[in-house]
Design a protein around this motif. Structure first.
Motif, short mmCIF file in Angstrom:
data_model
loop_
_atom_site.label_atom_id
_atom_site.label_comp_id
_atom_site.label_asym_id
_atom_site.label_seq_id
_atom_site.Cartn_x
_atom_site.Cartn_y
_atom_site.Cartn_z
N ILE A 231 -11.16 -5.65 -2.47
CA ILE A 231 -10.10 -6.09 -1.29
C ILE A 231 -10.07 -7.41 -1.16
O ILE A 231 -10.91 -8.05 -1.56
N SER A 232 -8.91 -7.90 -0.93
CA SER A 232 -8.34 -9.10 -0.81
C SER A 232 -9.09 -9.89 0.31
O SER A 232 -8.98 -9.35 1.42
N ASP A 233 -9.63 -11.04 0.07
CA ASP A 233 -10.20 -11.96 1.01
C ASP A 233 -8.94 -12.71 1.76
O ASP A 233 -8.68 -13.96 1.30
N LEU A 234 -8.26 -12.50 2.77
CA LEU A 234 -7.21 -13.29 3.24
C LEU A 234 -7.68 -13.91 4.65
O LEU A 234 -8.70 -13.35 5.27
N PRO A 235 -7.13 -15.04 5.00
CA PRO A 235 -7.29 -15.56 6.51
C PRO A 235 -7.18 -14.60 7.65
O PRO A 235 -6.56 -13.53 7.56
N GLY A 236 -8.05 -14.78 8.69
CA GLY A 236 -7.98 -13.84 9.96
C GLY A 236 -8.64 -12.57 9.74
O GLY A 236 -9.31 -12.08 8.52
N ARG A 237 -9.32 -12.07 10.90
CA ARG A 237 -10.19 -10.69 10.92
C ARG A 237 -9.37 -9.43 10.50
O ARG A 237 -8.11 -9.40 11.22
N ILE A 238 -9.89 -8.42 10.12
CA ILE A 238 -9.42 -7.07 10.15
C ILE A 238 -9.55 -6.67 11.53
O ILE A 238 -10.33 -6.38 12.20
N VAL A 239 -8.29 -6.31 11.76
CA VAL A 239 -7.90 -5.76 13.16
C VAL A 239 -7.61 -4.25 13.11
O VAL A 239 -8.20 -3.53 13.94
N ASP A 240 -7.23 -3.69 12.27
CA ASP A 240 -6.56 -2.16 12.09
C ASP A 240 -6.38 -1.96 10.73
O ASP A 240 -5.69 -2.41 10.04
N THR A 241 -7.08 -0.79 10.34
CA THR A 241 -6.92 -0.24 8.73
C THR A 241 -6.08 0.95 8.54
O THR A 241 -5.85 1.43 7.78
N MET A 242 -5.32 1.14 9.61
CA MET A 242 -4.43 2.28 9.77
C MET A 242 -3.43 2.30 8.60
O MET A 242 -3.13 3.33 8.01
N GLY A 243 -2.70 1.17 8.48
CA GLY A 243 -1.47 1.02 7.37
C GLY A 243 -1.94 0.67 6.22
O GLY A 243 -1.07 0.48 5.26
N ALA A 244 -3.30 0.48 5.67
CA ALA A 244 -3.58 -0.13 4.60
C ALA A 244 -3.53 0.76 3.48
O ALA A 244 -2.79 0.41 2.53
N GLY A 245 -3.74 2.03 3.23
CA GLY A 245 -3.31 3.08 2.46
C GLY A 245 -1.72 3.02 1.95
O GLY A 245 -1.39 3.16 0.90
N ASP A 246 -1.01 3.09 3.16
CA ASP A 246 0.36 3.12 2.94
C ASP A 246 1.05 2.10 2.26
O ASP A 246 2.21 1.99 1.76
N ALA A 247 0.38 0.82 2.77
CA ALA A 247 1.05 -0.50 2.44
C ALA A 247 0.69 -0.60 0.61
O ALA A 247 1.63 -0.96 -0.03
N ALA A 248 -0.37 -0.26 0.45
CA ALA A 248 -1.02 -0.25 -1.11
C ALA A 248 -0.04 0.89 -1.88
O ALA A 248 0.54 0.72 -2.98
N PHE A 249 0.22 1.80 -1.19
CA PHE A 249 1.16 2.98 -2.03
C PHE A 249 2.44 2.33 -2.10
O PHE A 249 2.97 2.38 -3.22
N ALA A 250 3.18 1.87 -0.96
CA ALA A 250 4.46 1.27 -1.01
C ALA A 250 4.52 0.07 -2.25
O ALA A 250 5.51 0.27 -2.92
N THR A 251 3.45 -0.51 -2.25
CA THR A 251 3.46 -1.88 -3.39
C THR A 251 3.59 -1.05 -4.72
O THR A 251 4.33 -1.67 -5.60
N ALA A 252 2.76 -0.07 -4.87
CA ALA A 252 2.74 0.28 -6.25
C ALA A 252 3.98 1.08 -6.50
O ALA A 252 4.40 1.12 -7.61
N VAL A 253 4.56 1.93 -5.65
CA VAL A 253 5.83 2.61 -5.67
C VAL A 253 6.88 1.60 -6.04
O VAL A 253 7.75 1.79 -6.87
N ALA A 254 7.00 0.38 -5.43
CA ALA A 254 7.95 -0.67 -5.57
C ALA A 254 7.66 -1.06 -7.24
O ALA A 254 8.64 -1.59 -7.71
N ALA A 255 6.61 -1.16 -7.61
CA ALA A 255 6.30 -1.68 -9.08
C ALA A 255 6.78 -0.52 -10.07
O ALA A 255 7.27 -1.05 -11.09
N LEU A 256 6.82 0.68 -9.74
CA LEU A 256 7.34 1.57 -10.67
C LEU A 256 8.84 1.33 -10.68
O LEU A 256 9.48 1.33 -11.82
N GLY A 257 9.55 0.75 -9.92
CA GLY A 257 10.90 0.58 -9.78
C GLY A 257 11.15 -0.61 -10.76
O GLY A 257 12.52 -0.95 -11.07
N ASP A 258 10.31 -1.31 -10.80
CA ASP A 258 10.53 -2.46 -11.90
C ASP A 258 10.23 -2.34 -12.96
O ASP A 258 9.83 -3.21 -13.85
N GLY A 259 10.15 -1.13 -13.53
CA GLY A 259 10.07 -0.72 -14.92
C GLY A 259 8.30 -0.14 -15.16
O GLY A 259 8.27 -0.05 -16.10
N GLY A 260 7.61 0.11 -13.95
CA GLY A 260 6.49 0.57 -14.33
C GLY A 260 5.49 -0.58 -14.70
O GLY A 260 5.83 -1.48 -15.03
#
Length: 305
Positions: A231-260
């Motif tokens: 898990i990435s160590d970024l500034p600020g505290r963790i407030v809400d994990t609700m969208g973490a999985g969706d964000a990771a999935f969206a990022t991976a899907v975007a990479a598929l469109g760049d040629g995989g």
């Protein structure tokens, strides 16, 4: 990437209840992915059921604000709603209304045309235990040549038949370019560890499996390539994990469109970006995808966040 991604799944109102009171956010796993893709610079269309009510108007307005095209199916019970509370560790616990539990899509001409023309179709939080809905989805997907990405995202409050869900999920996953699963999915659907599910999916024929492990990071297994990132160590505290999985999935899907991604270095870069985006998303309440580069412009301590 110029090709439009069509995201199929849910759209709803997240009603968050805690000691601070009650707050509402537009959400739903598929909606979060579609909006996340546009924030990553990828054109997206969402195919989902939306009610003709005040909540539905809010959902439609939100999607317009983020440039997501909506192909909606009518909802006889109004818009879906998930009431969520937080566990002591910050994980959401959900209760769903009748509309969410009875969700179904109308596979009309607009939906079929969008799926046929898509470069990528991402399916998230689909009712795989609804045999007829899954048959209709598979039939519509068969008319196109899109790469398929799936996040089964099962919810205990909407799961009616676990065995049927697994059969429906695996019937589509076998043809998928990418499948995302998490520890909760492995436990709820298979009653087995995430590593075992990852192996099962690779053996099934999935070309790349993204396995998210919460605070332990994530792993991608694609053929002979296996890469893991913390898990990435970024500034600020963790407030809400609700969208973490969706964000990771969206990022991976975007990479598929760049040629995989083929090799270890390429998948490593995709996974590291996904972990950065997921970590940034967790710095804010709600499930809206956040970009890590934007954190430097925000006083995270002030917004708390």
């Amino acid at each position: 990437m110029n090709a439009r991604v069509v995201v199929v799944g849910d759209a709803l109102i997240d009603e968050l209840r805690d000691e601070s009171g009650i707050r509402e956010f537009v959400g739903g796993a598929a909606l979060n992915v579609a909006v996340g893709l546009t924030r990553l610079g990828v054109p997206a269309t969402l195919v989902a059921m939306v009610g003709d009510d005040e909540a539905g108007a809010h959902i439609r307005s939100y999607l317009r604000d983020y440039g997501v095209e909506l192909i909606s199916s009518p909802s006889p019970h109004g818009s879906s709603r998930a009431v969520s509370t937080r566990s002591p560790g910050g994980e959401p616990v959900y209760e769903f209304n009748v509309a969410a539990q009875a969700r179904a899509l109308d596979f009309g001409a607009d939906t079929r045309a969008a799926l046929a023309e898509a470069g990528i179709v991402a399916v998230s939080c689909w009712p795989f235990d609804d045999i007829e809905q899954t048959r209709l989805l598979a039939e519509a997907l068969g008319s196109g040549s899109a790469a398929l990405a799936i996040d089964p995202n099962p919810r205990a409050g909407m799961l009616k038949d676990r065995s049927a869900f697994v059969r429906g999920f695996e019937s589509l996953a076998a043809e998928a370019a990418l499948v995302k699963v998490g520890e909760d999915d492995a436990q709820l659907l298979y009653d087995e560890p995430l590593d075992a599910l990852r192996t099962r999916l690779v053996d099934l024929g999935v070309r790349a499996v993204l396995a998210t492990q919460g605070s332990a990071g994530a792993t991608v297994e694609a053929g002979d390539v296996t890469v893991t990132r913390p898990i990435s160590d970024l500034p600020g505290r963790i407030v809400d994990t609700m969208g973490a999985g969706d964000a990771a999935f969206a990022t991976a899907v975007a990479a598929l469109g760049d040629g995989g991604s083929q090799g270890e270095d390429a998948w490593g870069a995709v996974l590291e970006r996904a972990m950065d985006v997921a970590a940034a998303t967790c710095r804010f309440e709600g499930a809206l995808l956040r970009l890590p580069e934007s954190l430097a412009e925000i006083d995270l301590d002030r917004i708390g966040t």
